[in-house]
Motif scaffolding. Sequence first.
Motif, PDB file in Angstrom:
ATOM      1  N   LEU A 152       0.805  -1.211   0.000  1.00  0.00           N
ATOM      2  CA  LEU A 152       0.000   0.000   0.000  1.00  0.00           C
ATOM      3  C   LEU A 152       0.841   1.264   0.000  1.00  0.00           C
ATOM      4  O   LEU A 152       0.324   2.354  -0.060  1.00  0.00           O
ATOM      5  N   GLN A 153       2.151   1.131   0.076  1.00  0.00           N
ATOM      6  CA  GLN A 153       3.003   2.317   0.180  1.00  0.00           C
ATOM      7  C   GLN A 153       2.842   3.231  -1.031  1.00  0.00           C
ATOM      8  O   GLN A 153       2.739   4.436  -0.895  1.00  0.00           O
ATOM      9  N   LYS A 154       2.808   2.652  -2.222  1.00  0.00           N
ATOM     10  CA  LYS A 154       2.777   3.482  -3.423  1.00  0.00           C
ATOM     11  C   LYS A 154       1.517   4.332  -3.520  1.00  0.00           C
ATOM     12  O   LYS A 154       1.606   5.551  -3.663  1.00  0.00           O
ATOM     13  N   PRO A 155       0.281   3.756  -3.428  1.00  0.00           N
ATOM     14  CA  PRO A 155      -0.889   4.625  -3.537  1.00  0.00           C
ATOM     15  C   PRO A 155      -0.997   5.639  -2.411  1.00  0.00           C
ATOM     16  O   PRO A 155      -1.459   6.755  -2.621  1.00  0.00           O
ATOM     17  N   ILE A 156      -0.544   5.282  -1.213  1.00  0.00           N
ATOM     18  CA  ILE A 156      -0.621   6.233  -0.109  1.00  0.00           C
ATOM     19  C   ILE A 156       0.339   7.383  -0.346  1.00  0.00           C
ATOM     20  O   ILE A 156      -0.017   8.550  -0.221  1.00  0.00           O
ATOM     21  N   LYS A 157       1.582   7.082  -0.709  1.00  0.00           N
ATOM     22  CA  LYS A 157       2.592   8.132  -0.818  1.00  0.00           C
ATOM     23  C   LYS A 157       2.417   8.962  -2.087  1.00  0.00           C
ATOM     24  O   LYS A 157       2.775  10.130  -2.106  1.00  0.00           O
ATOM     25  N   GLU A 158       1.858   8.378  -3.132  1.00  0.00           N
ATOM     26  CA  GLU A 158       1.769   9.114  -4.393  1.00  0.00           C
ATOM     27  C   GLU A 158       0.444   9.848  -4.572  1.00  0.00           C
ATOM     28  O   GLU A 158       0.335  10.707  -5.426  1.00  0.00           O
ATOM     29  N   LEU A 159      -0.570   9.502  -3.779  1.00  0.00           N
ATOM     30  CA  LEU A 159      -1.861  10.139  -3.948  1.00  0.00           C
ATOM     31  C   LEU A 159      -2.366  10.745  -2.641  1.00  0.00           C
ATOM     32  O   LEU A 159      -3.470  10.470  -2.201  1.00  0.00           O
ATOM     33  N   PRO A 160      -1.574  11.591  -1.983  1.00  0.00           N
ATOM     34  CA  PRO A 160      -2.018  12.155  -0.712  1.00  0.00           C
ATOM     35  C   PRO A 160      -3.267  13.008  -0.846  1.00  0.00           C
ATOM     36  O   PRO A 160      -4.112  13.011   0.029  1.00  0.00           O
ATOM     37  N   SER A 161      -3.392  13.751  -1.936  1.00  0.00           N
ATOM     38  CA  SER A 161      -4.566  14.603  -2.092  1.00  0.00           C
ATOM     39  C   SER A 161      -5.842  13.769  -2.142  1.00  0.00           C
ATOM     40  O   SER A 161      -6.855  14.132  -1.561  1.00  0.00           O
ATOM     41  N   LYS A 162      -5.787  12.643  -2.809  1.00  0.00           N
ATOM     42  CA  LYS A 162      -6.985  11.835  -2.959  1.00  0.00           C
ATOM     43  C   LYS A 162      -7.382  11.183  -1.652  1.00  0.00           C
ATOM     44  O   LYS A 162      -8.559  11.153  -1.288  1.00  0.00           O
ATOM     45  N   TYR A 163      -6.411  10.640  -0.920  1.00  0.00           N
ATOM     46  CA  TYR A 163      -6.745   9.835   0.240  1.00  0.00           C
ATOM     47  C   TYR A 163      -6.766  10.618   1.551  1.00  0.00           C
ATOM     48  O   TYR A 163      -7.394  10.204   2.512  1.00  0.00           O
ATOM     49  N   PHE A 164      -6.093  11.742   1.640  1.00  0.00           N
ATOM     50  CA  PHE A 164      -6.127  12.542   2.850  1.00  0.00           C
ATOM     51  C   PHE A 164      -7.174  13.647   2.758  1.00  0.00           C
ATOM     52  O   PHE A 164      -7.827  13.973   3.734  1.00  0.00           O
ATOM     53  N   TYR A 165      -7.335  14.261   1.589  1.00  0.00           N
ATOM     54  CA  TYR A 165      -8.018  15.538   1.526  1.00  0.00           C
ATOM     55  C   TYR A 165      -9.374  15.467   0.839  1.00  0.00           C
ATOM     56  O   TYR A 165      -9.666  16.222  -0.068  1.00  0.00           O
ATOM     57  N   ASP A 166     -10.229  14.552   1.290  1.00  0.00           N
ATOM     58  CA  ASP A 166     -11.631  14.664   0.963  1.00  0.00           C
ATOM     59  C   ASP A 166     -12.219  15.701   1.916  1.00  0.00           C
ATOM     60  O   ASP A 166     -11.497  16.399   2.632  1.00  0.00           O
ATOM     61  N   GLU A 167     -13.523  15.848   1.962  1.00  0.00           N
ATOM     62  CA  GLU A 167     -14.122  16.892   2.799  1.00  0.00           C
ATOM     63  C   GLU A 167     -13.782  16.709   4.274  1.00  0.00           C
ATOM     64  O   GLU A 167     -13.406  17.667   4.968  1.00  0.00           O
ATOM     65  N   VAL A 168     -13.879  15.474   4.763  1.00  0.00           N
ATOM     66  CA  VAL A 168     -13.575  15.210   6.173  1.00  0.00           C
ATOM     67  C   VAL A 168     -12.100  15.451   6.448  1.00  0.00           C
ATOM     68  O   VAL A 168     -11.729  16.082   7.448  1.00  0.00           O
ATOM     69  N   GLY A 169     -11.231  14.961   5.556  1.00  0.00           N
ATOM     70  CA  GLY A 169      -9.794  15.156   5.725  1.00  0.00           C
ATOM     71  C   GLY A 169      -9.421  16.628   5.724  1.00  0.00           C
ATOM     72  O   GLY A 169      -8.587  17.071   6.529  1.00  0.00           O
ATOM     73  N   SER A 170     -10.041  17.404   4.849  1.00  0.00           N
ATOM     74  CA  SER A 170      -9.761  18.843   4.797  1.00  0.00           C
ATOM     75  C   SER A 170     -10.210  19.536   6.078  1.00  0.00           C
ATOM     76  O   SER A 170      -9.529  20.426   6.592  1.00  0.00           O
ATOM     77  N   GLN A 171     -11.355  19.124   6.617  1.00  0.00           N
ATOM     78  CA  GLN A 171     -11.845  19.707   7.863  1.00  0.00           C
ATOM     79  C   GLN A 171     -10.907  19.376   9.023  1.00  0.00           C
ATOM     80  O   GLN A 171     -10.621  20.238   9.867  1.00  0.00           O
ATOM     81  N   LEU A 172     -10.422  18.146   9.041  1.00  0.00           N
ATOM     82  CA  LEU A 172      -9.487  17.755  10.094  1.00  0.00           C
ATOM     83  C   LEU A 172      -8.179  18.531   9.980  1.00  0.00           C
ATOM     84  O   LEU A 172      -7.611  18.979  10.989  1.00  0.00           O
ATOM     85  N   PHE A 173      -7.699  18.716   8.754  1.00  0.00           N
ATOM     86  CA  PHE A 173      -6.461  19.474   8.591  1.00  0.00           C
ATOM     87  C   PHE A 173      -6.648  20.935   8.999  1.00  0.00           C
ATOM     88  O   PHE A 173      -5.749  21.548   9.591  1.00  0.00           O
ATOM     89  N   ASP A 174      -7.810  21.500   8.679  1.00  0.00           N
ATOM     90  CA  ASP A 174      -8.083  22.867   9.120  1.00  0.00           C
ATOM     91  C   ASP A 174      -8.020  22.963  10.645  1.00  0.00           C
ATOM     92  O   ASP A 174      -7.521  23.953  11.196  1.00  0.00           O
ATOM     93  N   ARG A 175      -8.514  21.930  11.334  1.00  0.00           N
ATOM     94  CA  ARG A 175      -8.442  21.912  12.801  1.00  0.00           C
ATOM     95  C   ARG A 175      -6.984  21.798  13.265  1.00  0.00           C
ATOM     96  O   ARG A 175      -6.602  22.424  14.255  1.00  0.00           O
ATOM     97  N   ILE A 176      -6.189  21.027  12.547  1.00  0.00           N
ATOM     98  CA  ILE A 176      -4.768  20.891  12.896  1.00  0.00           C
ATOM     99  C   ILE A 176      -4.080  22.247  12.856  1.00  0.00           C
ATOM    100  O   ILE A 176      -3.290  22.594  13.733  1.00  0.00           O
ATOM    101  N   THR A 177      -4.368  23.033  11.830  1.00  0.00           N
ATOM    102  CA  THR A 177      -3.687  24.328  11.671  1.00  0.00           C
ATOM    103  C   THR A 177      -4.007  25.296  12.802  1.00  0.00           C
ATOM    104  O   THR A 177      -3.293  26.289  12.988  1.00  0.00           O
ATOM    105  N   GLU A 178      -5.074  25.030  13.541  1.00  0.00           N
ATOM    106  CA  GLU A 178      -5.467  25.912  14.645  1.00  0.00           C
ATOM    107  C   GLU A 178      -4.937  25.441  15.999  1.00  0.00           C
ATOM    108  O   GLU A 178      -5.143  26.118  17.008  1.00  0.00           O
ATOM    109  N   LEU A 179      -4.266  24.302  16.027  1.00  0.00           N
ATOM    110  CA  LEU A 179      -3.767  23.754  17.287  1.00  0.00           C
ATOM    111  C   LEU A 179      -2.595  24.573  17.820  1.00  0.00           C
ATOM    112  O   LEU A 179      -1.778  25.084  17.056  1.00  0.00           O
TER     113      LEU A 179
END
Length: 302
Positions: free
Chosen positions: A7-34
Amino acid sequence: MEILRGLQKPIKELPSKYFYDEVGSQLFDRITELDEYYLTRTELQIMQQQIQDIAATLGPCCMLIEYGSGSSMKTRQLLDHLAQPVAYVPIDISKEHLLQASLRLSQSYPKLEILPICADYTSNFALPDPTQPGARKVAYYPGSTIGNFDRGPARKFLAQIAHTCGRGGGLLIGVDLKKDFAILHSAYNDRAGVTAAFNLHLLERLNHELNTDFQLDHFGHYAFYNPAESRIEMHLVSQRKQQIQVGKEKIVFDEYESIWTESSYKYTLDEFGQLAASAGFKVERIWLDTQKFFSIQYLSVI
């Protein structure tokens, strides 16, 4: 701990797809406020304090090209201070978010030509021609996202930007700097567990997109600084021996075996200058915060 190679290749090469859906983007926005996550607020502080000088360095009549534009919120500060920008070209893989952000910007800047590109910005894409010819092309890559690339791919990506901008062009880029290990550890292991939730959300995406059967409560978030490689490594660690179905393949995890989900390289100013030079850039200006945690740098194409 070992990397799950299947699973290393799809995870490392497609971060936008697997991290940054709507929920992922909301979680990252919360991270930036920590409180622990210094990167976003430090970069914004530098921008606020140095924006006049930064805009003057980019110069008048430039064509601004943003790689991974997202909501384009950081870009507004630049656009507010640039002298007669010819066009703004946001590049993002999420078509819906890209078009929504472009529409909002066009309403805020009705005289600015906005030319969105929906693409994986690490791939080859055609740059649109603005109605007015620009003095030069300037790329914008904030947020220290360059740290997510291993050294070889980072050099290749920067060289691609240099080719896109051409002689006389430039790159405004955020670069996170080396600092005390404890500060780095806290930034990626926050007390509230938001970064852990962000990392574990990757497994939810894999279950949805690849029809895998990960049990989230069987994995734990683990992030640490690897001083030999000058990078933060984020892992998802198996809490027990278990078997995961990926399509027709079964992958067995031993207890404490991990999926390596992300790297975040940290640089000294000299190290990044050498990387930039190897990709066809020269460091022209550097802006720092008072603690020297983070840098915004302007590179010109050699």
